[in-house]
Design a protein around this motif. Structure first.
Motif, short mmCIF file in Angstrom:
data_model
loop_
_atom_site.label_atom_id
_atom_site.label_comp_id
_atom_site.label_asym_id
_atom_site.label_seq_id
_atom_site.Cartn_x
_atom_site.Cartn_y
_atom_site.Cartn_z
N PRO A 91 0.82 -1.23 0.00
CA PRO A 91 0.00 0.00 0.00
C PRO A 91 0.85 1.27 0.00
O PRO A 91 0.46 2.27 -0.62
N LEU A 92 1.99 1.23 0.69
CA LEU A 92 2.86 2.40 0.70
C LEU A 92 3.40 2.70 -0.69
O LEU A 92 3.44 3.86 -1.13
N PHE A 93 3.79 1.66 -1.42
CA PHE A 93 4.27 1.84 -2.79
C PHE A 93 3.18 2.40 -3.69
O PHE A 93 3.41 3.31 -4.49
N LEU A 94 1.96 1.86 -3.55
CA LEU A 94 0.84 2.35 -4.37
C LEU A 94 0.52 3.80 -4.04
O LEU A 94 0.24 4.61 -4.93
N LEU A 95 0.56 4.14 -2.75
CA LEU A 95 0.27 5.51 -2.33
C LEU A 95 1.32 6.48 -2.87
O LEU A 95 0.98 7.56 -3.39
N LEU A 96 2.59 6.10 -2.78
CA LEU A 96 3.66 6.97 -3.28
C LEU A 96 3.58 7.11 -4.80
O LEU A 96 3.84 8.18 -5.35
N SER A 97 3.23 6.02 -5.48
CA SER A 97 3.10 6.08 -6.94
C SER A 97 1.97 7.02 -7.34
O SER A 97 2.10 7.82 -8.27
N ALA A 98 0.84 6.93 -6.63
CA ALA A 98 -0.28 7.82 -6.91
C ALA A 98 0.11 9.28 -6.64
O ALA A 98 -0.22 10.18 -7.42
N MET A 104 13.09 11.06 -6.22
CA MET A 104 12.53 11.31 -4.89
C MET A 104 11.68 10.12 -4.43
O MET A 104 11.76 9.72 -3.26
N GLN A 105 10.89 9.56 -5.33
CA GLN A 105 10.06 8.43 -4.95
C GLN A 105 10.92 7.24 -4.55
O GLN A 105 10.62 6.54 -3.57
N PHE A 159 13.82 4.56 2.14
CA PHE A 159 13.85 4.87 3.57
C PHE A 159 12.60 4.36 4.27
O PHE A 159 12.66 3.87 5.40
N ALA A 160 11.46 4.48 3.60
CA ALA A 160 10.22 4.00 4.21
C ALA A 160 10.26 2.49 4.40
O ALA A 160 9.82 1.97 5.43
#
Length: 249
Positions: free
Chosen positions: A19-26, A171-172, A178-179
């Protein structure tokens, strides 16, 4: 789909990182889209300013249209460090009064509007952005509406959008790295009490059936420990009953 795993650590990592990857991608997509939109608006505004400045040089003489644009002004209008600039002034009869003949007219449906028109087309085999403006002749002139267009290639626009895409991608990647590290450390720390509990149970003798302390265990694990302790109590009572029976026998 979250893959099945026998590891609780693996399940937690998947449920947190995906979910973190999907959120950052969005978020990256939204930031990139906004950056492109702002870039287009800024360059469109500059392009329209050139079109508006050119419109102030148009002169009407009855049914004739002239453009008072000295050579120095033409050079300034065409100057750009990165892109090639085109301009055109066309009268109501479709004759080119000044500028380049190769700029096409605005798409069908955008003619004769009082607002600025922006559209993309090809010119000399290159993609260009065009700003067009129709101006009306003053009362008493039979010139009709005059079309003024300024076009530029897309070198600056493409360069900025590519730089924005590269910066956002970097940046992503950094944020996600780090996340992921923080999530991994958090999961590892969160599961540490389970490792402590496992070590305590492994260190016990086979004859030690005393209850496992529940006070130091995480709240989520206490029901499991309570069931284990209940099992140990029943097992201890059963063994003691057998020992008493053997002693009596």
């Amino acid at each position: 789909m979250i893959p099945r795993s026998d590891s609780l650590r693996g399940q937690l990592l998947w449920w947190l990182l995906l979910p973190l990857f999907l959120l950052l991608s969005a978020a990256a997509f939204v930031v990139y889209s906004k950056t492109v939109k702002i870039t287009i608006l800024a360059y469109d505004r500059a392009l329209f300013d050139s079109t508006e400045a050119l419109s102030r040089q148009v002169r009407f003489h009855g049914d004739r249209v002239e453009v008072a644009l000295p050579a120095e002004a033409r050079a300034i209008l065409r100057y750009d460090e990165h892109d090639k600039i085109y301009f055109q002034v066309k009268d109501a009869q479709g004759r080119v009064v000044a500028g380049d003949h190769s700029i096409p007219e605005p798409p069908v449906g955008l003619h004769m509007t009082d607002r600025a028109i922006f559209y993309d087309t090809k010119l000399e085999g290159r993609n260009v952005r065009v700003a067009a403006l129709f101006i009306s002749a003053p009362p008493g002139n039979a010139s009709g509406k005059v079309l003024i267009q300024v076009a530029e290639t897309l070198v600056k626009r493409d360069s900025i959008t590519q730089e924005a895409l590269a910066v956002i991608a970097i940046m992503q990647f950094v944020i996600l790295t780090f996340a992921a590290l923080l999530v991994w450390l958090g999961v590892r720390r969160g599961l540490a009490p389970l490792n402590t509990l496992r070590e305590e149970i492994e260190s016990r003798s086979h004859i030690d059936l005393s209850p496992v302390p529940e006070s130091d265990a995480p709240i989520e694990v206490r029901p499991l420990l309570h069931s284990i302790n209940a099992l140990l109590t029943r097992l201890k009572d059963n063994i003691e009953a057998q020992q008493r029976f053997i002693a009596d026998a």
